[in-house]
Structure formats: C-alpha cells, structure tokens
Design a protein around this motif. Structure first.
Motif, PDB file in Angstrom:
ATOM      1  N   GLY A  16       0.798  -1.214   0.000  1.00  0.00           N
ATOM      2  CA  GLY A  16       0.000   0.000   0.000  1.00  0.00           C
ATOM      3  C   GLY A  16       0.832   1.266   0.000  1.00  0.00           C
ATOM      4  N   ALA A  17       0.179   2.375   0.307  1.00  0.00           N
ATOM      5  CA  ALA A  17       0.863   3.663   0.373  1.00  0.00           C
ATOM      6  C   ALA A  17       1.800   3.719   1.575  1.00  0.00           C
ATOM      7  N   PHE A  18       2.822   4.547   1.470  1.00  0.00           N
ATOM      8  CA  PHE A  18       3.776   4.815   2.536  1.00  0.00           C
ATOM      9  C   PHE A  18       4.649   3.607   2.870  1.00  0.00           C
ATOM     10  N   ALA A  19       4.613   2.569   2.031  1.00  0.00           N
ATOM     11  CA  ALA A  19       5.365   1.340   2.294  1.00  0.00           C
ATOM     12  C   ALA A  19       5.951   0.829   0.980  1.00  0.00           C
ATOM     13  N   ASP A  20       6.710  -0.266   1.091  1.00  0.00           N
ATOM     14  CA  ASP A  20       7.167  -0.943  -0.114  1.00  0.00           C
ATOM     15  C   ASP A  20       7.000  -2.444   0.077  1.00  0.00           C
ATOM     16  N   GLY A  21       7.494  -3.211  -0.855  1.00  0.00           N
ATOM     17  CA  GLY A  21       7.244  -4.646  -0.825  1.00  0.00           C
ATOM     18  C   GLY A  21       7.976  -5.402   0.257  1.00  0.00           C
ATOM     19  N   SER A  22       8.951  -4.784   0.922  1.00  0.00           N
ATOM     20  CA  SER A  22       9.742  -5.513   1.912  1.00  0.00           C
ATOM     21  C   SER A  22       8.923  -5.971   3.111  1.00  0.00           C
ATOM     22  N   GLY A  23       7.824  -5.275   3.396  1.00  0.00           N
ATOM     23  CA  GLY A  23       6.977  -5.671   4.519  1.00  0.00           C
ATOM     24  C   GLY A  23       6.293  -7.015   4.330  1.00  0.00           C
ATOM     25  N   TRP A  24       6.291  -7.511   3.103  1.00  0.00           N
ATOM     26  CA  TRP A  24       5.678  -8.815   2.809  1.00  0.00           C
ATOM     27  C   TRP A  24       6.623  -9.986   3.092  1.00  0.00           C
ATOM     28  N   ARG A  25       7.820  -9.729   3.601  1.00  0.00           N
ATOM     29  CA  ARG A  25       8.812 -10.795   3.709  1.00  0.00           C
ATOM     30  C   ARG A  25       8.292 -12.007   4.494  1.00  0.00           C
ATOM     31  N   GLY A  26       7.598 -11.764   5.608  1.00  0.00           N
ATOM     32  CA  GLY A  26       7.079 -12.873   6.396  1.00  0.00           C
ATOM     33  C   GLY A  26       6.070 -13.700   5.626  1.00  0.00           C
ATOM     34  N   VAL A  27       5.177 -13.041   4.901  1.00  0.00           N
ATOM     35  CA  VAL A  27       4.195 -13.751   4.075  1.00  0.00           C
ATOM     36  C   VAL A  27       4.908 -14.512   2.961  1.00  0.00           C
ATOM     37  N   TYR A  28       5.886 -13.878   2.345  1.00  0.00           N
ATOM     38  CA  TYR A  28       6.666 -14.526   1.290  1.00  0.00           C
ATOM     39  C   TYR A  28       7.314 -15.807   1.805  1.00  0.00           C
ATOM     40  N   ASP A  29       7.991 -15.710   2.948  1.00  0.00           N
ATOM     41  CA  ASP A  29       8.673 -16.881   3.504  1.00  0.00           C
ATOM     42  C   ASP A  29       7.681 -17.991   3.836  1.00  0.00           C
ATOM     43  N   ASN A  30       6.555 -17.619   4.420  1.00  0.00           N
ATOM     44  CA  ASN A  30       5.543 -18.594   4.804  1.00  0.00           C
ATOM     45  C   ASN A  30       4.984 -19.327   3.589  1.00  0.00           C
ATOM     46  N   LEU A  31       4.631 -18.577   2.564  1.00  0.00           N
ATOM     47  CA  LEU A  31       3.985 -19.189   1.398  1.00  0.00           C
ATOM     48  C   LEU A  31       4.962 -19.960   0.521  1.00  0.00           C
ATOM     49  N   THR A  32       6.174 -19.445   0.357  1.00  0.00           N
ATOM     50  CA  THR A  32       7.140 -20.203  -0.446  1.00  0.00           C
ATOM     51  C   THR A  32       7.482 -21.525   0.235  1.00  0.00           C
ATOM     52  N   ALA A  33       7.488 -21.554   1.570  1.00  0.00           N
ATOM     53  CA  ALA A  33       7.735 -22.799   2.299  1.00  0.00           C
ATOM     54  C   ALA A  33       6.625 -23.818   2.056  1.00  0.00           C
ATOM     55  N   ARG A  34       5.429 -23.320   1.697  1.00  0.00           N
ATOM     56  CA  ARG A  34       4.303 -24.215   1.399  1.00  0.00           C
ATOM     57  C   ARG A  34       4.259 -24.622  -0.072  1.00  0.00           C
ATOM     58  N   GLY A  35       5.193 -24.122  -0.859  1.00  0.00           N
ATOM     59  CA  GLY A  35       5.248 -24.509  -2.260  1.00  0.00           C
ATOM     60  C   GLY A  35       4.677 -23.510  -3.239  1.00  0.00           C
ATOM     61  N   TYR A  36       4.302 -22.327  -2.754  1.00  0.00           N
ATOM     62  CA  TYR A  36       3.757 -21.306  -3.655  1.00  0.00           C
ATOM     63  C   TYR A  36       4.872 -20.563  -4.387  1.00  0.00           C
ATOM     64  N   ARG A  37       4.540 -20.078  -5.559  1.00  0.00           N
ATOM     65  CA  ARG A  37       5.407 -19.174  -6.322  1.00  0.00           C
ATOM     66  C   ARG A  37       4.905 -17.764  -6.028  1.00  0.00           C
ATOM     67  N   VAL A  38       5.680 -16.993  -5.294  1.00  0.00           N
ATOM     68  CA  VAL A  38       5.230 -15.694  -4.789  1.00  0.00           C
ATOM     69  C   VAL A  38       6.012 -14.572  -5.473  1.00  0.00           C
ATOM     70  N   SER A  39       5.289 -13.576  -5.971  1.00  0.00           N
ATOM     71  CA  SER A  39       5.891 -12.391  -6.574  1.00  0.00           C
ATOM     72  C   SER A  39       5.407 -11.162  -5.821  1.00  0.00           C
ATOM     73  N   ILE A  40       6.283 -10.178  -5.686  1.00  0.00           N
ATOM     74  CA  ILE A  40       5.964  -8.965  -4.940  1.00  0.00           C
ATOM     75  C   ILE A  40       6.080  -7.757  -5.865  1.00  0.00           C
ATOM     76  N   VAL A  41       5.004  -7.002  -5.956  1.00  0.00           N
ATOM     77  CA  VAL A  41       4.981  -5.792  -6.778  1.00  0.00           C
ATOM     78  C   VAL A  41       5.625  -4.647  -5.995  1.00  0.00           C
ATOM     79  N   GLN A  42       6.393  -3.820  -6.697  1.00  0.00           N
ATOM     80  CA  GLN A  42       6.911  -2.588  -6.114  1.00  0.00           C
ATOM     81  C   GLN A  42       6.174  -1.421  -6.788  1.00  0.00           C
ATOM     82  N   ASN A  43       5.166  -0.913  -6.103  1.00  0.00           N
ATOM     83  CA  ASN A  43       4.379   0.194  -6.656  1.00  0.00           C
ATOM     84  C   ASN A  43       5.172   1.499  -6.636  1.00  0.00           C
ATOM     85  N   PRO A  44       5.130   2.273  -7.720  1.00  0.00           N
ATOM     86  CA  PRO A  44       5.774   3.591  -7.689  1.00  0.00           C
ATOM     87  C   PRO A  44       5.008   4.614  -6.854  1.00  0.00           C
ATOM     88  N   LEU A  45       3.713   4.367  -6.643  1.00  0.00           N
ATOM     89  CA  LEU A  45       2.855   5.259  -5.867  1.00  0.00           C
ATOM     90  C   LEU A  45       2.749   6.651  -6.478  1.00  0.00           C
TER      91      LEU A  45
END
Length: 236
Positions: A16-45
């Motif tokens: 969202g606003a005022f942030a970037d994709g790095s805040g998703w790291r915990g979700v990324y780690d959790n889902l990739t460990a379950r076998g998901y292919r996870v991509s993170i968008v970097q919005n220019p805002l």
C-alpha cells in the motif's frame, strides 16, 4: 492437497501507500515454504494507473491462475488490476475496495475519522505519514525497531491518486477474501467492514494494527492459502 493439485500455485502481493514490498517478507517466507510461487509488486505510488501497470507487469509473468493480494491502498490497485485474466481470486488485507466508478477518497465518506493517521502533504502533492504519530497510527503492534524502519523507509504517495476512480471492480467477478485488523488506527472498522461485506468477501478478523501484512504474516498467509484452495469453487 498440494497447491499443484489444486491448480493455484501463484501469489502476487501488492503493498500500500507509505510502504514498499519488503513488509511482505514474512508472508513470502511462509507461502514459499508451502510450495507457492510468490511475486511482490513494487508500486511507484505515483498514480493509480502507474500502480496498476506495475501490478499488471507482474501478473503477465505468472504461469497460471493467481491469487492477487493487496494491503491498504493496494486494495484499490488490485480492484482494478484484478481484472487481469490470470487472477483467480482476491485477498484484501485491511484494504480499500472501491466499487466500479468510485475512487479511494469516496470510501472514507460517512465513516469516523482516524486522528492518529496523519498525512503530511508536501508542496508537490506527495504525502508521507507523520513522523511522530507513525507507530500508533500505522504499526502499533510492531516492535519499536520495526516501526522505526517502516517509518524511515516510507515511499510517499501522490495524493491525487486517491481521486482516480476504478473502472470495473474485479471483486464483482472474482471470489474474494478479506483480513481485517481489529486494532487498525488507519481506517475506521465500520469502513473496512462495509467494503469487505459489499465485495462479498469471506472475512477473517485478527487483533492487529494496520501493519498486519507484516505483524500478522501467519494469519494473512493462511487466508491466502485458503483462497488458493477455494478460488475455483467460488468463481462468480
């Protein structure tokens, strides 16, 4: 049942606003460990159009059905970008969900103000969250160190983006889930409930701040997993 057997193994995360994709790291780690292919968008805002375009570029790279996830302003982005053919389901994480023809600003009309969520707007029209109220307004359940990092790594948003309407709300056609933080100081609870209910979302509540995409990554990941398992059954 594995994600491959279910048919949905791709997840795209939109901050969202005022942030970037790095805040998703915990979700990324959790889902990739379950076998998901996870991509993170970097919005220019810089505008809704630019953020949707950034999301579409990532969606174009997916190799099959995808769960599209948005936090906060990212909800407005996925409401538009979710019309992409690859998107099988939507997950709103304390996120905005305008209707077709509505803009982000309209979502606040008729709901209580959030005095701890203070945006400082510069002369060029870009806004940062206020330094002194950042933690209580955005990330009250984060550690002081994590909240300080979020505060000091902010990406400002072009405030004019909030006035741009969505052309067609993807939640009208795609199955939808929502995670709502019950201690959110950025959005009124009634507003979050109104938008999620209107979108027909299956709602999960969690005691958390607006930064739940980081502080409650386990709960958020579980809802995304549920969406991946059930999106095909819920196609509208």
């Amino acid at each position: 049942m594995t994600t491959t057997e279910q048919g949905i193994k791709n997840v795209v995360l939109v901050h969202g606003a005022f942030a970037d994709g790095s805040g998703w790291r915990g979700v990324y780690d959790n889902l990739t460990a379950r076998g998901y292919r996870v991509s993170i968008v970097q919005n220019p805002l810089t505008s809704l159009e630019d953020d949707v375009a950034a999301t579409m570029r990532v969606l174009d790279r997916q190799d099959g059905p995808t769960i599209l996830v948005g936090h906060s302003w990212g909800g407005t982005v996925i409401t538009e970008a979710g019309n992409h053919a690859a998107v099988a389901g939507l997950v709103y994480v304390s996120a905005l969900a305008p209707d077709s023809g509505e803009n982000t600003s309209k979502q606040y009309e008729g709901f209580a103000p959030t005095p701890n969520f203070v945006i400082d707007v510069a002369d060029d029209g870009f806004g940062f969250l206020n330094h002194d109220t950042f933690k209580i307004g955005f990330a009250a359940d984060a550690s002081d160190a994590d909240a300080a990092f979020l505060r000091d790594s902010q990406i400002p948003i072009n405030m004019s983006a909030f006035a741009t309407p969505v052309t067609h709300a993807a939640w009208k056609d795609k199955p939808t889930w929502a995670v709502i933080a019950t201690e959110d100081q950025s959005f009124d609870q009634a507003m979050l409930n109104h938008m999620a209910t209107r979108a027909g979302a299956e709602i999960t509540y969690v005691s958390a701040s607006h930064a739940l995409f980081m502080t409650q990554s386990g709960v958020v990941s579980d809802v995304i997993h549920t969406a991946a398992q059930n999106a095909f059954a819920g196609v509208r």
